[in-house]
Design a protein around this motif. Structure first.
Motif, PDB file in Angstrom:
ATOM      1  N   GLY A  12       0.785  -1.227   0.000  1.00 49.03           N
ATOM      2  CA  GLY A  12       0.000   0.000   0.000  1.00 49.03           C
ATOM      3  C   GLY A  12       0.817   1.277   0.000  1.00 49.03           C
ATOM      4  N   PRO A  13       1.739   1.456   0.954  1.00 50.09           N
ATOM      5  CA  PRO A  13       2.523   2.696   0.954  1.00 50.09           C
ATOM      6  C   PRO A  13       3.397   2.854  -0.287  1.00 50.09           C
ATOM      7  CG  PRO A  13       2.661   1.625   3.093  1.00 50.09           C
ATOM      8  CD  PRO A  13       1.957   0.670   2.166  1.00 50.09           C
ATOM      9  N   LEU A  14       3.938   1.753  -0.777  1.00 48.01           N
ATOM     10  CA  LEU A  14       4.766   1.821  -1.977  1.00 48.01           C
ATOM     11  C   LEU A  14       3.934   2.215  -3.193  1.00 48.01           C
ATOM     12  CD1 LEU A  14       7.574   1.303  -3.181  1.00 48.01           C
ATOM     13  CD2 LEU A  14       6.865  -1.057  -3.538  1.00 48.01           C
ATOM     14  N   LEU A  15       2.766   1.604  -3.317  1.00 46.75           N
ATOM     15  CA  LEU A  15       1.882   1.969  -4.425  1.00 46.75           C
ATOM     16  C   LEU A  15       1.365   3.398  -4.299  1.00 46.75           C
ATOM     17  CD1 LEU A  15      -0.232  -1.238  -5.071  1.00 46.75           C
ATOM     18  CD2 LEU A  15       1.402  -0.157  -6.590  1.00 46.75           C
ATOM     19  N   ALA A  16       1.080   3.825  -3.078  1.00 45.72           N
ATOM     20  CA  ALA A  16       0.610   5.201  -2.883  1.00 45.72           C
ATOM     21  C   ALA A  16       1.663   6.200  -3.339  1.00 45.72           C
ATOM     22  CB  ALA A  16       0.248   5.428  -1.422  1.00 45.72           C
ATOM     23  N   ALA A  17       2.902   5.947  -2.981  1.00 45.92           N
ATOM     24  CA  ALA A  17       3.986   6.847  -3.397  1.00 45.92           C
ATOM     25  C   ALA A  17       4.161   6.823  -4.911  1.00 45.92           C
ATOM     26  CB  ALA A  17       5.283   6.450  -2.706  1.00 45.92           C
ATOM     27  N   GLY A  18       4.126   5.638  -5.491  1.00 44.51           N
ATOM     28  CA  GLY A  18       4.306   5.527  -6.941  1.00 44.51           C
ATOM     29  C   GLY A  18       3.173   6.153  -7.728  1.00 44.51           C
ATOM     30  N   ILE A  19       1.957   5.890  -7.307  1.00 40.46           N
ATOM     31  CA  ILE A  19       0.802   6.448  -8.014  1.00 40.46           C
ATOM     32  C   ILE A  19       0.736   7.964  -7.829  1.00 40.46           C
ATOM     33  CG2 ILE A  19      -1.725   6.522  -8.022  1.00 40.46           C
ATOM     34  CD1 ILE A  19      -1.636   3.494  -7.525  1.00 40.46           C
ATOM     35  N   ALA A  22       3.384   9.440 -10.049  1.00 40.03           N
ATOM     36  CA  ALA A  22       3.026   9.339 -11.461  1.00 40.03           C
ATOM     37  C   ALA A  22       1.924  10.330 -11.843  1.00 40.03           C
ATOM     38  CB  ALA A  22       2.579   7.913 -11.784  1.00 40.03           C
ATOM     39  N   VAL A  23       0.931  10.462 -10.989  1.00 36.40           N
ATOM     40  CA  VAL A  23      -0.148  11.403 -11.286  1.00 36.40           C
ATOM     41  C   VAL A  23       0.374  12.835 -11.220  1.00 36.40           C
ATOM     42  CG1 VAL A  23      -2.334  12.327 -10.402  1.00 36.40           C
ATOM     43  CG2 VAL A  23      -2.029   9.878 -10.631  1.00 36.40           C
ATOM     44  N   GLY A  24       1.228  13.115 -10.263  1.00 35.83           N
ATOM     45  CA  GLY A  24       1.779  14.460 -10.160  1.00 35.83           C
ATOM     46  C   GLY A  24       2.686  14.823 -11.320  1.00 35.83           C
ATOM     47  N   GLU A  25       3.398  13.842 -11.830  1.00 32.58           N
ATOM     48  CA  GLU A  25       4.347  14.103 -12.914  1.00 32.58           C
ATOM     49  C   GLU A  25       3.683  14.084 -14.282  1.00 32.58           C
ATOM     50  OE1 GLU A  25       7.972  14.891 -14.712  1.00 32.58           O
ATOM     51  OE2 GLU A  25       7.561  14.836 -12.561  1.00 32.58           O
ATOM     52  N   TYR A  26       2.858  13.070 -14.521  1.00 34.02           N
ATOM     53  CA  TYR A  26       2.373  12.840 -15.878  1.00 34.02           C
ATOM     54  C   TYR A  26       0.890  13.077 -16.087  1.00 34.02           C
ATOM     55  CZ  TYR A  26       6.769  10.328 -16.083  1.00 34.02           C
ATOM     56  OH  TYR A  26       8.078  10.003 -16.013  1.00 34.02           O
ATOM     57  N   GLY A  27       0.120  13.042 -15.015  1.00 39.06           N
ATOM     58  CA  GLY A  27      -1.287  12.851 -15.295  1.00 39.06           C
ATOM     59  C   GLY A  27      -2.249  13.908 -14.856  1.00 39.06           C
ATOM     60  N   LEU A  28      -3.294  13.942 -15.569  1.00 39.63           N
ATOM     61  CA  LEU A  28      -4.554  14.568 -15.211  1.00 39.63           C
ATOM     62  C   LEU A  28      -4.507  16.074 -15.014  1.00 39.63           C
ATOM     63  CD1 LEU A  28      -5.829  11.904 -12.663  1.00 39.63           C
ATOM     64  CD2 LEU A  28      -6.297  12.017 -15.079  1.00 39.63           C
ATOM     65  N   GLY A  29      -3.379  16.691 -15.063  1.00 36.43           N
ATOM     66  CA  GLY A  29      -3.296  18.127 -14.916  1.00 36.43           C
ATOM     67  C   GLY A  29      -3.842  18.643 -13.601  1.00 36.43           C
ATOM     68  N   GLY A  31      -3.937  19.198  -9.314  1.00 36.41           N
ATOM     69  CA  GLY A  31      -3.073  19.729  -8.290  1.00 36.41           C
ATOM     70  C   GLY A  31      -2.963  18.791  -7.113  1.00 36.41           C
ATOM     71  N   PHE A  32      -2.861  19.388  -5.966  1.00 36.52           N
ATOM     72  CA  PHE A  32      -2.650  18.649  -4.724  1.00 36.52           C
ATOM     73  C   PHE A  32      -3.740  17.628  -4.452  1.00 36.52           C
ATOM     74  CE2 PHE A  32      -3.654  18.347  -0.192  1.00 36.52           C
ATOM     75  CZ  PHE A  32      -2.482  17.761   0.270  1.00 36.52           C
ATOM     76  N   TRP A  33      -4.998  18.034  -4.607  1.00 40.54           N
ATOM     77  CA  TRP A  33      -6.109  17.143  -4.258  1.00 40.54           C
ATOM     78  C   TRP A  33      -6.196  15.944  -5.191  1.00 40.54           C
ATOM     79  CZ3 TRP A  33      -7.594  17.446   0.388  1.00 40.54           C
ATOM     80  CH2 TRP A  33      -7.550  18.658   1.059  1.00 40.54           C
ATOM     81  N   THR A  34      -5.915  16.154  -6.461  1.00 42.52           N
ATOM     82  CA  THR A  34      -5.927  15.042  -7.408  1.00 42.52           C
ATOM     83  C   THR A  34      -4.861  14.023  -7.052  1.00 42.52           C
ATOM     84  OG1 THR A  34      -6.669  16.551  -9.137  1.00 42.52           O
ATOM     85  CG2 THR A  34      -5.791  14.431  -9.844  1.00 42.52           C
ATOM     86  N   VAL A  35      -3.673  14.501  -6.738  1.00 45.49           N
ATOM     87  CA  VAL A  35      -2.577  13.608  -6.362  1.00 45.49           C
ATOM     88  C   VAL A  35      -2.898  12.902  -5.051  1.00 45.49           C
ATOM     89  CG1 VAL A  35      -0.143  13.523  -5.687  1.00 45.49           C
ATOM     90  CG2 VAL A  35      -0.849  14.930  -7.622  1.00 45.49           C
ATOM     91  N   LEU A  36      -3.447  13.619  -4.090  1.00 41.26           N
ATOM     92  CA  LEU A  36      -3.776  13.019  -2.800  1.00 41.26           C
ATOM     93  C   LEU A  36      -4.834  11.929  -2.940  1.00 41.26           C
ATOM     94  CD1 LEU A  36      -3.449  13.017   0.282  1.00 41.26           C
ATOM     95  CD2 LEU A  36      -5.287  14.711   0.363  1.00 41.26           C
ATOM     96  N   ILE A  37      -5.876  12.190  -3.685  1.00 39.81           N
ATOM     97  CA  ILE A  37      -6.943  11.200  -3.862  1.00 39.81           C
ATOM     98  C   ILE A  37      -6.418   9.971  -4.606  1.00 39.81           C
ATOM     99  CG2 ILE A  37      -9.139  10.774  -5.046  1.00 39.81           C
ATOM    100  CD1 ILE A  37      -9.868  13.695  -4.275  1.00 39.81           C
ATOM    101  N   ALA A  38      -5.619  10.187  -5.648  1.00 38.63           N
ATOM    102  CA  ALA A  38      -5.053   9.056  -6.387  1.00 38.63           C
ATOM    103  C   ALA A  38      -4.143   8.225  -5.494  1.00 38.63           C
ATOM    104  CB  ALA A  38      -4.290   9.556  -7.608  1.00 38.63           C
ATOM    105  N   ALA A  39      -3.338   8.880  -4.662  1.00 34.50           N
ATOM    106  CA  ALA A  39      -2.444   8.155  -3.761  1.00 34.50           C
ATOM    107  C   ALA A  39      -3.225   7.390  -2.701  1.00 34.50           C
ATOM    108  CB  ALA A  39      -1.464   9.130  -3.108  1.00 34.50           C
TER     109      ALA A  39
END
Length: 61
Positions: A12-19, A22-29, A31-39
Motif C-alpha cells: 500500500g505505501p509503496l503503491l501510494a507513493a508511486g501512483i 506518477a499522477v503528479g508528474e504525468y497525469g490529469l493536470g 493539483g494537490f487534491w488530485t494527487v492526494l486522492i489518487a495516492a
C-alpha cells in the motif's frame, strides 16, 4: 484458489507513493487534491484487496 500472500497489504505505501508521483508528474493536470486522492485510492487498494481475498478464502473453507 491459493491463499493471499501475507505481504500484500504492505504494498500500500509503496503503491501510494508511486501512483502519487506518477499522477503528479504525468497525469490529469490536477493539483494537490488530485494527487492526494489518487495516492489514497492506490494505497488502500492492496489492503482492501487482501481483506476481500482473505474473506473469500475463509468463506470457502
Amino acid at each position: 484458489m491459493p491463499r493471499p500472500p501475507h505481504w500484500l497489504p504492505w504494498l500500500g505505501p509503496l503503491l501510494a507513493a508511486g501512483i502519487g508521483a506518477a499522477v503528479g508528474e504525468y497525469g490529469l493536470g490536477g493539483g494537490f487534491w488530485t494527487v492526494l486522492i489518487a495516492a489514497l485510492v492506490g494505497g488502500f487498494a492492496p489492503i482492501v484487496g487482501y481483506g476481500v481475498w482473505k474473506w473469500r478464502d475463509q468463506r470457502r473453507g
